[in-house]
Design a protein around this motif. Structure first.
Motif, PDB file in Angstrom:
ATOM      1  N   GLN A 155       0.843  -1.187   0.000  1.00  0.00           N
ATOM      2  CA  GLN A 155       0.000   0.000   0.000  1.00  0.00           C
ATOM      3  C   GLN A 155       0.886   1.247   0.000  1.00  0.00           C
ATOM      4  OE1 GLN A 155      -3.381  -0.267  -0.297  1.00  0.00           O
ATOM      5  NE2 GLN A 155      -2.914  -2.456  -0.465  1.00  0.00           N
ATOM      6  N   GLY A 156       0.434   2.292  -0.642  1.00  0.00           N
ATOM      7  CA  GLY A 156       1.202   3.526  -0.660  1.00  0.00           C
ATOM      8  C   GLY A 156       1.409   4.029  -2.073  1.00  0.00           C
ATOM      9  N   SER A 157       2.071   5.167  -2.176  1.00  0.00           N
ATOM     10  CA  SER A 157       2.257   5.813  -3.472  1.00  0.00           C
ATOM     11  C   SER A 157       3.500   5.277  -4.166  1.00  0.00           C
ATOM     12  CB  SER A 157       2.381   7.333  -3.285  1.00  0.00           C
ATOM     13  OG  SER A 157       3.484   7.624  -2.451  1.00  0.00           O
ATOM     14  N   PHE A 158       3.659   5.688  -5.427  1.00  0.00           N
ATOM     15  CA  PHE A 158       4.834   5.306  -6.209  1.00  0.00           C
ATOM     16  C   PHE A 158       5.697   6.535  -6.424  1.00  0.00           C
ATOM     17  CE2 PHE A 158       6.893   4.639 -10.411  1.00  0.00           C
ATOM     18  CZ  PHE A 158       7.698   3.574 -10.053  1.00  0.00           C
ATOM     19  N   ASP A 159       6.989   6.353  -6.347  1.00  0.00           N
ATOM     20  CA  ASP A 159       7.950   7.446  -6.480  1.00  0.00           C
ATOM     21  C   ASP A 159       8.152   7.779  -7.963  1.00  0.00           C
ATOM     22  OD1 ASP A 159       9.930   9.298  -6.114  1.00  0.00           O
ATOM     23  OD2 ASP A 159      11.485   7.849  -5.548  1.00  0.00           O
ATOM     24  N   VAL A 160       7.246   8.569  -8.512  1.00  0.00           N
ATOM     25  CA  VAL A 160       7.295   8.903  -9.933  1.00  0.00           C
ATOM     26  C   VAL A 160       8.533   9.728 -10.260  1.00  0.00           C
ATOM     27  CG1 VAL A 160       6.111  10.089 -11.819  1.00  0.00           C
ATOM     28  CG2 VAL A 160       4.788   8.806 -10.132  1.00  0.00           C
ATOM     29  N   ALA A 161       8.828  10.725  -9.427  1.00  0.00           N
ATOM     30  CA  ALA A 161      10.005  11.569  -9.676  1.00  0.00           C
ATOM     31  C   ALA A 161      11.284  10.731  -9.633  1.00  0.00           C
ATOM     32  CB  ALA A 161      10.068  12.690  -8.644  1.00  0.00           C
ATOM     33  N   GLY A 162      11.372   9.839  -8.663  1.00  0.00           N
ATOM     34  CA  GLY A 162      12.540   8.957  -8.571  1.00  0.00           C
ATOM     35  C   GLY A 162      12.666   8.054  -9.781  1.00  0.00           C
ATOM     36  N   ALA A 163      11.508   7.580 -10.268  1.00  0.00           N
ATOM     37  CA  ALA A 163      11.520   6.700 -11.444  1.00  0.00           C
ATOM     38  C   ALA A 163      12.023   7.451 -12.675  1.00  0.00           C
ATOM     39  CB  ALA A 163      10.118   6.148 -11.691  1.00  0.00           C
ATOM     40  N   LEU A 164      11.547   8.680 -12.876  1.00  0.00           N
ATOM     41  CA  LEU A 164      11.985   9.461 -14.034  1.00  0.00           C
ATOM     42  C   LEU A 164      13.475   9.768 -13.961  1.00  0.00           C
ATOM     43  CD1 LEU A 164       8.973  11.940 -14.381  1.00  0.00           C
ATOM     44  CD2 LEU A 164       9.502   9.969 -15.830  1.00  0.00           C
ATOM     45  N   LEU A 165      13.954  10.117 -12.770  1.00  0.00           N
ATOM     46  CA  LEU A 165      15.375  10.401 -12.600  1.00  0.00           C
ATOM     47  C   LEU A 165      16.208   9.143 -12.833  1.00  0.00           C
ATOM     48  CD1 LEU A 165      15.204  12.745  -9.488  1.00  0.00           C
ATOM     49  CD2 LEU A 165      16.076  13.373 -11.754  1.00  0.00           C
ATOM     50  N   SER A 166      15.695   8.002 -12.386  1.00  0.00           N
ATOM     51  CA  SER A 166      16.404   6.733 -12.591  1.00  0.00           C
ATOM     52  C   SER A 166      16.513   6.408 -14.083  1.00  0.00           C
ATOM     53  CB  SER A 166      15.670   5.608 -11.863  1.00  0.00           C
ATOM     54  OG  SER A 166      16.219   4.345 -12.196  1.00  0.00           O
ATOM     55  N   ILE A 167      15.429   6.612 -14.819  1.00  0.00           N
ATOM     56  CA  ILE A 167      15.439   6.336 -16.259  1.00  0.00           C
ATOM     57  C   ILE A 167      16.455   7.231 -16.967  1.00  0.00           C
ATOM     58  CG2 ILE A 167      14.079   6.498 -18.380  1.00  0.00           C
ATOM     59  CD1 ILE A 167      11.622   5.704 -16.671  1.00  0.00           C
TER      60      ILE A 167
END
Length: 467
Positions: free
Chosen positions: A202-214
């Motif tokens: 449960q909880g949110s997804f780290d969208v900003a972290g994902a974009l930076l990782s990509i």
């Protein structure tokens, strides 16, 4: 077979379900690994058929690798929200559909689109593969399971070029992609039936972290490719700068995100951090050696590309033979000791390869390559067990993503080092010595774990004595 025996108190899946789940993982992993090695050999054929230059055809492989590398950490994080089972099914489905599209492609642009989709599917399956082995097998067999994983990967690398050559001898290149369709459908059926069910986080997804990782991983991979192909300095420097800036932003974001894509707290465990360091450095040495030897065998020793491929075969074959045994031993013996022993053998093999000259001959080259494979096979499964076993099970997806990313980044960095060295006019033997040097650094990291384990044992004994 010991791997599929069920004992009272075992975690993981029961024996029969374990068998089907492993078959699903094996077929899925083989498709992703064999695909890369098959297509590399077929690039000249594809370029001629599509009437494109070799420099453009290389992107048939490069785009697959860039997309796959960029999404490894992202998919490892997504798996916690959608469950590893659903992500693995998504990855397999995407890979199979894209393989069919690639087989039907009649121009480079369409083929590149489907190769990018294949890279996306491969990233979804490879990012969580090791963590699924931990979910499927009981903890007492974790080393043996990861040894099996090493065998599958090595077998894929060994079989890819040969399989590609056989298929191209009687069929056109689209059949290289079409071959994945029946295998993928079979793997999908097995995975849907046998992979364990889980409760999503449960909880949110780290969208900003994902974009930076990509951005971080994709730009790093492109920068390394530019270096390896002696591109203009401004080009490689620009991509490297972007990778560094994205890395700084990624680390900053992971420290502040409520549900970080990669919790940096995992690196507080010294065993894990040292195992990751040893893995990355060893893969740099392996990737560097593979490319350097390709140039050496063909340009200085006069071997054909097919003969060169055969000279490499002892390396993955030795991993296939030694890896499962090393994994079993890691369930009983300190994995750090086994990994360090493997790295010693790998260093000896790399030094022996660096001393090869035109008078060495085929037999002399083969035993040196085999020794490297034995060393790497003894190193990798115990080291992976150390990475996976040093953190709690709920961090398995994060560990799996780090393992896959470390392998990909290490290999690409090794390739780039060869390209840079050759562009500067350095002899091939110099790059082989560089491979031995990076592997020596991996040995230092691995030996640090041995002393760390000994200090922990002494501390526990002292604590027991006080009590």
């Amino acid at each position: 077979m010991r791997l599929f025996e069920t004992r009272p108190g075992d975690d993981g899946l029961p024996g029969p379900e374990r068998t089907l789940a492993v078959l699903a993982l094996v077929t899925g992993t083989l498709m992703a690994v064999v695909d890369t090695t098959m297509i590399n050999l077929a690039l000249p054929t594809i370029a001629a058929d599509l009437n494109v230059s070799a420099s453009r055809a290389v992107w048939i492989t490069n785009l697959f690798q860039v997309v796959c590398a960029a999404f490894l950490l992202v998919f490892a994080g997504i798996s916690e929200l959608v469950t590893r089972r659903r992500l693995y099914l998504f990855g397999l489905s995407t890979f199979v559909i894209a393989a069919m599209g690639a087989a039907l492609s009649r121009n480079l642009e369409t083929l590149l689109v489907f190769r990018a989709l294949q890279g996306l599917g491969a990233a979804a399956t490879l990012s969580i593969g090791p963590s699924l082995y931990r979910a499927i097998f009981p903890s007492r067999l974790l080393g043996s399971a990861l040894g099996l994983s090493a065998l599958v990967v090595a077998g894929g690398y060994a079989a890819g070029p040969t399989l590609s050559g056989v298929i191209l001898s009687f069929a056109d290149w689209p059949w290289l992609f079409a071959l994945n369709v029946p295998l993928g459908v079979c793997s999908l059926w097995l995975a849907k039936r046998a992979l364990p069910q889980e409760q999503p986080r449960q909880g949110s997804f780290d969208v900003a972290g994902a974009l930076l990782s990509i951005v971080m991983l994709a730009s790093f991979f492109i920068a390394m490719d530019a270096v390896s192909h002696a591109a203009p300095v401004w080009q490689s420097s620009g991509w490297t700068l972007l990778a560094v800036l994205a890395c700084v932003g990624f680390v900053h974001r992971q420290r502040r995100a409520p549900y970080p894509l990669l919790p940096l707290s995992v690196f507080a465990e010294k065993r894990f951090t040292l195992a990751v360091s040893a893995s990355g450095l060893a893969f740099i040495g392996q990737g560097l050696t593979f490319v350097a030897l390709s140039f050496f065998y063909q340009e200085q020793m006069g071997f054909s590309p097919l003969e060169t491929a055969w000279l490499f075969t002892p390396w993955p074959l030795a991993i296939m033979l030694v890896g499962p045994l090393a994994g079993r031993l890691a369930d009983r013996v300190n994995p750090s000791v086994l990994s360090s022993t493997g790295l010693v053998l790998l260093i000896i093999g790399l030094i022996a390869l660096a001393l090869v000259d035109e008078s060495t001959g085929v037999v002399g080259s083969l035993w040196r390559t085999a020794l490297c494979g034995i060393g790497f096979g003894l190193f990798q499964p115990p080291n992976n067990r150390e990475m996976m076993g040093s953190l709690p099970p709920e961090r398995s997806s994060n560990v799996s993503g780090v393992m896959s990313t470390t392998r990909t980044v290490g290999q690409s960095f090794g390739v780039a080092l060869v390209g840079a060295a050759l562009a500067l006019g350095a002899p091939v033997q110099v790059t082989l010595w560089l491979g031995a040097a990076t592997t020596l650094m991996a040995l230092v990291a691995s030996l640090s774990r041995v002393s760390l384990a000994r200090r922990a044992l002494v501390a526990r004994r002292a604590s027991s004595g006080v009590e």
